[in-house]
Write a protein that holds these residues in place. Structure first.
Motif: not given
Length: 402
Positions: A104-119
């Motif tokens: 809905d925000l118009g992005a063409a690519y997605a990076l899916i990141q775990d919230g508990v990978r802070p490094f």
């Protein structure tokens, strides 16, 4: 590598889990536990923000965690503009909700990141982005398995040794052309499948080729209590710099209909004279915040000779100073304002002022203090010729001043 195409690349940060393996805590699920003085997810969001190449950012949370996320965002250095959506009963359902919001925000690519990978680090993010730019529509960061692997019977006895040849441990962010991975997730949901362990496995199930890119040994997922303790020890090994700044300001009172203090208008038979709205409290606190960074004073950033600031709301000045603090890696820990005035009475408005400070600085209410005293009818304040304010700000730089 020079990118072959420009990418509109959004990020989905998945943080809706309950984290049972990390044990119970009064701080909430593991993504809100503090490491290095800040919630885990604040470090993850900052890592994405520091990268500087991400488009829209969607954070997927549990409906019960709204207040926890608000506190975590207050600890972020750059206070990013994010979209918040509520997740589902599984990680798979939560990712799907995030992908729909990202589309809905118009992005063409997605990076899916775990919230508990802070490094997560910029080099890894760049490697992922370069792979997408080279024409791959599904990219998985991974590191080769180095430990010897064993398969066991249900009894716990060893059945066999498993060859680690061409075996890799998957990490995040897992990166995709957004239409492809969204279609795959939708298909998996329709099929009733909910047992996928990551997004790359959904892509594989849907027939999408997945390319590997070199991961990072530091990009660990914090799962257990021991993981959190090790991460906290790692971050606390860095330099922690705590600074305190002071500010003082005074404005003349003239006939009028009221004064603005801490962003709150108080009806009164006098007004404060100034180039802006003359909010003496916010001016003093702005100077206090700037002092923690050695960034001069309010007049350096907003000179009264500049007509742009004529009649301006002083929250602009305060939020600018708080932004400078965050750009240097700082977290505003406490703000304290003492107002010195014979009138009007501050007490009835104190809580509204504290709430306004909390909103402007993005910190919790208990970290905002407003006090008031008279000058016992002595001096210019006692003669009701002006109002003065003294402010103190405490800022922590968990990774050292940057």
């Amino acid at each position: 590598m020079q990118r072959e195409r420009e990418l509109s690349c959004g990020v989905v940060i998945v943080a809706a889990g309950r984290g049972e393996r990390a044990g119970a805590s009064t701080e909430g699920p593991k993504q809100y536990r503090r490491i290095g003085g800040r919630p885990v997810i604040a470090w993850t969001i900052d890592a994405v923000s520091d990268w500087g190449k991400a488009g829209p950012v969607v954070v997927v949370i549990h409906p019960d965690d709204v207040t926890l996320l608000d506190s975590a965002l207050a600890a972020c250095r750059l206070r990013p503009d994010i979209t918040i959506v509520h997740g589902g009963s599984t990680r798979q359902a939560s990712v799907l909700a995030g992908l729909r919001a990202l589309a809905d925000l118009g992005a063409a690519y997605a990076l899916i990141q775990d919230g508990v990978r802070p490094f997560i680090d910029p080099d890894l993010l760049n490697r992922c982005l370069d792979k997408l730019a080279a024409g791959f529509n599904a990219v998985l960061p991974a590191i080769p398995v180095t430990d010897t692997l064993k398969r066991a019977y249900a009894s716990g006895d060893v059945l066999e040794t498993v060859s680690r040849d061409r075996l890799f441990a998957a990490q995040t962010p897992q990166c995709f052309a957004l239409p492809d991975i969204l279609k795959a997730h939708e298909a998996a949901a329709i099929s009733g499948r909910s047992d996928f362990t990551d997004d790359a496995s959904i892509a594989e199930w849907a027939g999408l080729p997945v390319a590997l890119v070199e991961g990072s040994a530091d990009n660990v997922k914090l799962t257990t209590r021991q993981d959190l303790a090790m991460a906290d020890k790692k971050l606390n090994g860095r330099t922690i710099d705590v600074r305190t700044g002071n500010g003082y300001d005074v404005h003349q009172l003239v006939p009028g209909d009221g004064v603005t203090l801490c962003g709150i208008f108080l009806p009164h038979d006098q007004s404060l004279l100034g180039h802006s709205d003359a909010d003496v409290a916010l001016h003093a606190l702005t100077d206090a915040l700037l002092a923690t960074c050695g960034a001069g004073d309010i007049g350096d950033h907003f000179p009264p000779s500049d007509n742009r600031w004529k009649g301006a709301a002083s929250r602009i000045f305060l939020e600018h100073a708080a932004g400078i603090v965050r750009q240097h890696g700082g977290v505003v820990m406490n703000a304290d304002i003492s107002l010195i005035a014979e009138a009007p009475k501050i007490g009835p408005h104190r809580e509204a002022m504290r709430h306004a400070l909390s909103d402007m600085l993005g910190i919790s209410l208990d970290r905002c203090s407003v006090k008031a005293t008279t000058n016992e009818k002595i001096g210019f304040v006692g003669r009701r010729e002006g109002i003065a304010a003294i402010a103190t700000a405490t800022v922590s730089f968990p990774g050292g001043f940057q």
